[in-house]
Write a protein that holds these residues in place. Structure first.
Motif, PDB file in Angstrom:
ATOM      1  N   THR A   1       1.430  -1.510  -0.403  1.00 48.32           N
ATOM      2  CA  THR A   1      -0.204  -0.079   0.270  1.00 48.32           C
ATOM      3  C   THR A   1       0.570   1.165  -0.006  1.00 48.32           C
ATOM      4  OG1 THR A   1      -1.929  -1.085   0.782  1.00 48.32           O
ATOM      5  CG2 THR A   1      -1.838   0.840   1.083  1.00 48.32           C
ATOM      6  N   TRP A   2       0.265   2.272  -1.215  1.00 50.20           N
ATOM      7  CA  TRP A   2       1.428   3.387  -0.824  1.00 50.20           C
ATOM      8  C   TRP A   2       1.191   5.148   0.344  1.00 50.20           C
ATOM      9  CZ3 TRP A   2       5.843   5.541  -2.760  1.00 50.20           C
ATOM     10  CH2 TRP A   2       5.681   6.671  -2.850  1.00 50.20           C
ATOM     11  N   ASP A   3       1.694   5.698   0.501  1.00 50.49           N
ATOM     12  CA  ASP A   3       0.695   6.081   1.581  1.00 50.49           C
ATOM     13  C   ASP A   3       1.206   7.369   0.419  1.00 50.49           C
ATOM     14  OD1 ASP A   3       1.407   8.280   3.755  1.00 50.49           O
ATOM     15  OD2 ASP A   3       1.025   6.872   5.430  1.00 50.49           O
ATOM     16  N   ASP A   4       0.741   8.210   0.532  1.00 49.74           N
ATOM     17  CA  ASP A   4       1.068   9.650  -0.177  1.00 49.74           C
ATOM     18  C   ASP A   4       1.930  10.315   0.775  1.00 49.74           C
ATOM     19  OD1 ASP A   4       0.987   9.870  -2.227  1.00 49.74           O
ATOM     20  OD2 ASP A   4      -0.590  11.089  -2.730  1.00 49.74           O
ATOM     21  N   ASP A   5       1.420  10.492   1.615  1.00 51.85           N
ATOM     22  CA  ASP A   5       1.947  10.746   2.830  1.00 51.85           C
ATOM     23  C   ASP A   5       3.626  11.131   3.214  1.00 51.85           C
ATOM     24  OD1 ASP A   5      -0.175  13.076   3.717  1.00 51.85           O
ATOM     25  OD2 ASP A   5      -1.439  11.696   5.055  1.00 51.85           O
ATOM     26  N   THR A   6       3.748   9.780   3.427  1.00 47.72           N
ATOM     27  CA  THR A   6       5.622   9.560   3.712  1.00 47.72           C
ATOM     28  C   THR A   6       6.150   9.422   1.898  1.00 47.72           C
ATOM     29  OG1 THR A   6       4.619   7.422   3.829  1.00 47.72           O
ATOM     30  CG2 THR A   6       4.256   8.899   5.600  1.00 47.72           C
ATOM     31  N   SER A   7       5.428   9.337   1.061  1.00 46.28           N
ATOM     32  CA  SER A   7       5.580   8.115  -0.413  1.00 46.28           C
ATOM     33  C   SER A   7       6.918   7.585   0.012  1.00 46.28           C
ATOM     34  CB  SER A   7       6.621   9.867  -0.674  1.00 46.28           C
ATOM     35  OG  SER A   7       6.067  10.430  -1.032  1.00 46.28           O
ATOM     36  N   ARG A   8       5.874   6.457   0.895  1.00 46.27           N
ATOM     37  CA  ARG A   8       6.882   5.159   1.049  1.00 46.27           C
ATOM     38  C   ARG A   8       5.023   3.860   0.840  1.00 46.27           C
ATOM     39  NH1 ARG A   8      11.546   6.272   3.033  1.00 46.27           N
ATOM     40  NH2 ARG A   8      11.956   4.180   3.841  1.00 46.27           N
ATOM     41  N   TRP A   9       5.905   2.913   0.592  1.00 46.62           N
ATOM     42  CA  TRP A   9       5.355   1.657   0.203  1.00 46.62           C
ATOM     43  C   TRP A   9       5.244   1.031   1.783  1.00 46.62           C
ATOM     44  CZ3 TRP A   9       1.907   0.174  -3.637  1.00 46.62           C
ATOM     45  CH2 TRP A   9       2.295   0.902  -5.015  1.00 46.62           C
ATOM     46  N   THR A  10       4.056   0.523   2.214  1.00 48.59           N
ATOM     47  CA  THR A  10       3.849  -0.999   3.415  1.00 48.59           C
ATOM     48  C   THR A  10       4.197  -1.998   2.819  1.00 48.59           C
ATOM     49  OG1 THR A  10       3.089   1.038   4.926  1.00 48.59           O
ATOM     50  CG2 THR A  10       2.791  -1.874   4.915  1.00 48.59           C
ATOM     51  N   VAL A  11       4.596  -2.887   2.786  1.00 54.66           N
ATOM     52  CA  VAL A  11       4.533  -4.072   2.229  1.00 54.66           C
ATOM     53  C   VAL A  11       4.073  -4.976   2.660  1.00 54.66           C
ATOM     54  CG1 VAL A  11       5.945  -6.325   0.788  1.00 54.66           C
ATOM     55  CG2 VAL A  11       5.991  -3.836   0.913  1.00 54.66           C
ATOM     56  N   THR A  12       3.657  -6.016   2.989  1.00 53.30           N
ATOM     57  CA  THR A  12       2.714  -7.380   3.721  1.00 53.30           C
ATOM     58  C   THR A  12       3.691  -8.224   3.207  1.00 53.30           C
ATOM     59  OG1 THR A  12       0.527  -5.345   4.372  1.00 53.30           O
ATOM     60  CG2 THR A  12       0.799  -8.157   5.293  1.00 53.30           C
ATOM     61  N   VAL A  13       3.948  -9.399   4.450  1.00 50.42           N
ATOM     62  CA  VAL A  13       4.603 -10.698   4.001  1.00 50.42           C
ATOM     63  C   VAL A  13       3.646 -11.674   4.509  1.00 50.42           C
ATOM     64  CG1 VAL A  13       6.983 -11.793   3.689  1.00 50.42           C
ATOM     65  CG2 VAL A  13       6.869  -8.837   3.514  1.00 50.42           C
ATOM     66  N   ARG A  14       3.153 -12.623   3.844  1.00 53.45           N
ATOM     67  CA  ARG A  14       3.532 -13.943   4.354  1.00 53.45           C
ATOM     68  C   ARG A  14       4.511 -14.957   4.511  1.00 53.45           C
ATOM     69  NH1 ARG A  14       0.457 -15.957   1.127  1.00 53.45           N
ATOM     70  NH2 ARG A  14      -1.984 -15.925   2.031  1.00 53.45           N
ATOM     71  N   THR A  15       5.256 -14.381   6.072  1.00 51.16           N
ATOM     72  CA  THR A  15       6.279 -15.367   7.009  1.00 51.16           C
ATOM     73  C   THR A  15       6.001 -17.064   6.602  1.00 51.16           C
ATOM     74  OG1 THR A  15       5.568 -15.831   9.002  1.00 51.16           O
ATOM     75  CG2 THR A  15       6.971 -13.327   8.225  1.00 51.16           C
ATOM     76  N   PRO A  16       7.457 -18.176   6.844  1.00 52.00           N
ATOM     77  CA  PRO A  16       6.902 -19.004   6.942  1.00 52.00           C
ATOM     78  C   PRO A  16       6.193 -19.933   7.555  1.00 52.00           C
ATOM     79  CG  PRO A  16       9.570 -18.604   6.540  1.00 52.00           C
ATOM     80  CD  PRO A  16       8.557 -17.510   6.893  1.00 52.00           C
ATOM     81  N   ASP A  17       5.883 -19.511   8.521  1.00 53.82           N
ATOM     82  CA  ASP A  17       5.807 -19.703  10.479  1.00 53.82           C
ATOM     83  C   ASP A  17       3.869 -18.991   9.586  1.00 53.82           C
ATOM     84  OD1 ASP A  17       4.949 -16.990  10.619  1.00 53.82           O
ATOM     85  OD2 ASP A  17       6.386 -17.883  12.935  1.00 53.82           O
ATOM     86  N   GLY A  18       3.553 -18.188   8.687  1.00 55.51           N
ATOM     87  CA  GLY A  18       2.182 -18.529   7.926  1.00 55.51           C
ATOM     88  C   GLY A  18       1.853 -17.093   8.745  1.00 55.51           C
ATOM     89  N   GLY A  19       2.180 -16.702   9.881  1.00 51.30           N
ATOM     90  CA  GLY A  19       2.471 -15.338  10.527  1.00 51.30           C
ATOM     91  C   GLY A  19       2.436 -14.569   9.325  1.00 51.30           C
ATOM     92  N   THR A  20       2.077 -12.712  10.024  1.00 56.60           N
ATOM     93  CA  THR A  20       1.849 -11.430   8.933  1.00 56.60           C
ATOM     94  C   THR A  20       3.421 -10.777   9.457  1.00 56.60           C
ATOM     95  OG1 THR A  20      -0.270 -11.817   8.418  1.00 56.60           O
ATOM     96  CG2 THR A  20       1.017  -9.539   7.865  1.00 56.60           C
ATOM     97  N   ASP A  21       3.677 -10.135   8.115  1.00 56.49           N
ATOM     98  CA  ASP A  21       5.145  -9.338   8.819  1.00 56.49           C
ATOM     99  C   ASP A  21       4.850  -7.949   7.738  1.00 56.49           C
ATOM    100  OD1 ASP A  21       6.988  -7.918   9.940  1.00 56.49           O
ATOM    101  OD2 ASP A  21       8.899  -9.447   9.168  1.00 56.49           O
ATOM    102  N   THR A  22       5.402  -6.892   8.351  1.00 59.56           N
ATOM    103  CA  THR A  22       5.542  -5.693   7.106  1.00 59.56           C
ATOM    104  C   THR A  22       7.005  -4.969   7.358  1.00 59.56           C
ATOM    105  OG1 THR A  22       4.682  -4.063   9.043  1.00 59.56           O
ATOM    106  CG2 THR A  22       3.128  -5.042   7.462  1.00 59.56           C
ATOM    107  N   LEU A  23       7.082  -4.477   5.901  1.00 57.04           N
ATOM    108  CA  LEU A  23       7.910  -4.180   5.927  1.00 57.04           C
ATOM    109  C   LEU A  23       8.113  -2.651   4.988  1.00 57.04           C
ATOM    110  CD1 LEU A  23       9.920  -6.665   3.731  1.00 57.04           C
ATOM    111  CD2 LEU A  23      10.133  -5.955   6.298  1.00 57.04           C
TER     112      LEU A  23
END
Length: 619
Positions: free
Chosen positions: A220-242
């Motif tokens: 998801t793109w954030d226009d205020d920060t001009s950055r992407w938040t990337v959602t990742v499904r981890t190997p254990d089935g959890g969720t992480d964001t970058l």
């Protein structure tokens, strides 16, 4: 002929390519230049003392050949005048000066704190994602590669079916800056290809930046920060964001299996799977195998497994054109490997010999001639008709006098209109086996013990393999990518994916695609070559961002739309768009093509040297 060019470098004497021993022609995948065996033996006899003298003299090279002489050497190998307008591409690709033409050298121009704030997420660690990592590392830009598989290689990690091999010459199907002298076959098989990418990854330390077994599900793109938040499904089935300043999509276009919708598929009692999910624990020896699909994958599987099966039933929807490749299953001789490893520039000229005949610089053969009478729908020009006759003549040679089989394998659409298979005859000869059936009657349903076709015939099977290709039009799927103003990329695209130069999309800042829409190559070249063009463009885009003090860049809508109009107009004139071709993974449900590139390679290379600031909006 490659040896003669190497001798010019060793001796400084151009007479090696000006004498009586010359290649007689250059044909795709034919590496001897049609020189007769006696001429080849004489060249080797003359070369031996020159090579020994070079060795005994300490391997000291004379002054490098002049640009004019290099051009003459190209003409010598090509057996024609190599056009001036493609010389820059060929020279850059050959790297005769020993320099990696694509190396990024601007890291020191940018303050460390600016680079540190420019984290890039790369989605995928196939050939393009690995390449992106190498260039980002050279730029001193922090990056993370997210790869859903447990190792690198992309398609060569996933496609492990029997007979899987590349259909671009191995000596060209590798990075220009990492040529290989170890290939055991001219068209390498999957294990060797996958290992190549593993070795390159370790050599450049890219594994330290990789997260394997993880999958990007959304960004998801954030226009205020001009950055992407990337959602990742981890190997254990959890969720992480970058958090990322930019995202490079390197997910490829042929990696989502396309399973057919056939009644009863779930009722089959034996093993069944897609070819890209081949089950190595299933033993097909002595079994009855139903192979559904006989395109670029099925035609590799069939001759590989047929000798071991009890019976092989091949179900083919559309006949495929096949052209001869004498080296398709040939091993590279030890002498050739030795020469590539030890003789000056031998490997580079052999790479030229591999690349030039398929360099995709002249696409006129694929163009529809509006004045040609194609009332029967079998050809689009005189050249295309000649190609059809040549393909058909060779196919006849492979199967002999079997007129019924010939009628079955003869396509009803123009040559090169779909992905053309290349072979040394193994596929066509496989079809002549008594224990192999090629079935063109459509499938009605799958039953517990086999396949039933629409004519009511039951074809018994112990194993069903679906070699039914990939969902080519679903670029960047199933990721949910949300850009400016909440627009979702899959909704913007629908069934008509589009990107400027196949790389950037309006409304989705700092998102760059490799192997994006409109970049699949069908008339020459290599996707690795295309990836090197695309990453050069992307890295220069990042360079412009960071040196210009910008936070975001995206193509102007009018620039994007103009490019798409030109792309569509060009594709519509090509044989791939011919109305007789009703089934093609190039086409969407409406019969339109948004996936392939109609551009000559040297033109695309020129366009992707760097983004034109006038084409972009910077913020």
């Amino acid at each position: 002929p490659t040896l003669l060019c190497s001798l010019v470098h060793m001796t400084g004497d151009p007479s090696w390519i000006r004498g009586e021993h010359r290649p007689q022609g250059l044909f795709l995948n034919e590496y001897q230049g049609f020189m007769d065996p006696d001429a080849q033996a004489e060249v080797r006899r003359l070369a031996l003392p020159a090579i020994a003298a070079f060795r005994d003299g300490g391997c000291e090279l004379p002054p490098e050949p002049s640009p004019e002489l290099v051009h003459e050497m190209m003409n010598f190998l090509a057996c024609e005048e190599v056009p001036d307008d493609i010389l820059p591409m060929l020279l850059e690709e050959m790297e005769l000066d020993g320099r990696d033409a694509g190396q990024v050298d601007w890291a020191d121009e940018i303050p460390a704190e600016v680079r540190e704030d420019a984290h890039v997420v790369v989605v995928g660690c196939g050939e393009s994602g690995l390449l992106a990592g190498i260039r980002l590392q050279q730029a001193g830009v922090p990056f993370t590669i997210i790869e859903k598989n447990d190792g690198p290689g992309g398609t060569w990690w996933e496609n492990r079916y029997p007979g899987a091999r590349v259909d671009v010459g191995s000596h060209f199907y590798c990075y220009s800056f990492e040529p290989a002298d170890h290939w055991t076959e001219y068209f390498s098989q999957q294990p060797e290809l996958q290992q190549y990418f593993v070795d390159v990854m370790h050599k450049y330390g890219i594994d330290e930046h990789c997260r394997f077994g993880a999958e990007v599900t959304a960004m998801t793109w954030d226009d205020d920060t001009s950055r992407w938040t990337v959602t990742v499904r981890t190997p254990d089935g959890g969720t992480d964001t970058l958090d990322a300043r930019a995202v490079i999509s390197a997910v490829g276009a042929l990696n989502i299996p396309n399973l057919p919708t056939i009644e009863g598929m779930d009722h089959f009692e034996g093993p069944s799977f897609h070819s890209a999910r081949w089950d190595p624990d299933v033993d097909y020896t002595g079994k009855r195998v139903a192979l559904v699909g006989a395109g670029a994958t099925g035609f590799q599987i069939a001759p590989t497994i047929a000798p071991a099966t009890e019976h092989l039933s091949i179900f083919q929807r559309t006949a495929q054109w096949v052209f001869p490749n004498p080296n398709y299953h040939e091993r590279v001789g030890e002498g050739k490997k030795w020469a590539i490893r030890h003789l000056p520039f031998y490997g580079r000229w052999f790479r030229f010999l591999t690349f030039y005949p398929a360099s995709g610089t002249d696409l006129s053969m694929a163009r529809i001639d509006p004045d040609f009478d194609d009332s029967d729908g079998l050809a689009v020009s005189e050249r295309n008709l000649a190609t059809r006759d040549w393909f058909l003549g060779w196919m006849k040679e492979q199967i002999g006098d079997d007129e019924e089989l010939l009628a079955t394998i003869t396509p009803d659409y123009p040559a090169t209109g779909k992905r053309t298979l290349q072979d040394n005859g193994s596929w066509l000869r496989c079809l002549t086996r008594d224990d192999v059936d090629l079935i063109r009657t459509p499938i009605d349903r799958i039953v517990a013990d086999g396949v039933v076709t629409t004519d009511g015939t039951h074809h018994p099977a112990d194993i069903v393999v679906y070699a039914t290709g990939f969902q080519h039009n679903r670029f960047l799927w199933p990721m949910e990518i949300t850009g400016r103003d909440g627009r979702v990329l899959s909704e913007v695209w629908g069934d008509e994916p589009a990107a400027y130069l196949g790389i950037t999309v309006p409304g989705f800042p700092n998102l760059f695609c490799m192997y994006g829409p409109g970049t699949n190559l069908v008339s020459g070249g290599s996707l690795i070559f295309h990836s090197e063009c695309q990453i050069a463009y992307i890295m220069e885009g990042l360079h412009q961002l960071l040196t210009g003090g910008h936070r975001a860049m995206e193509p102007k809508p009018e620039v994007h739309d103009d490019y798409q109009a030109r792309l569509r107009a060009e594709i519509d004139q090509m044989v791939w768009s011919h109305p007789s071709i009703t089934h093609s993974h190039y086409k969407n449900a409406d019969g339109k093509i948004h996936t392939v590139s109609p551009w000559p390679l040297h033109r695309y290379r020129e366009w992707t040297k760097a983004p034109d600031p006038a084409d972009y909006v910077y913020r």
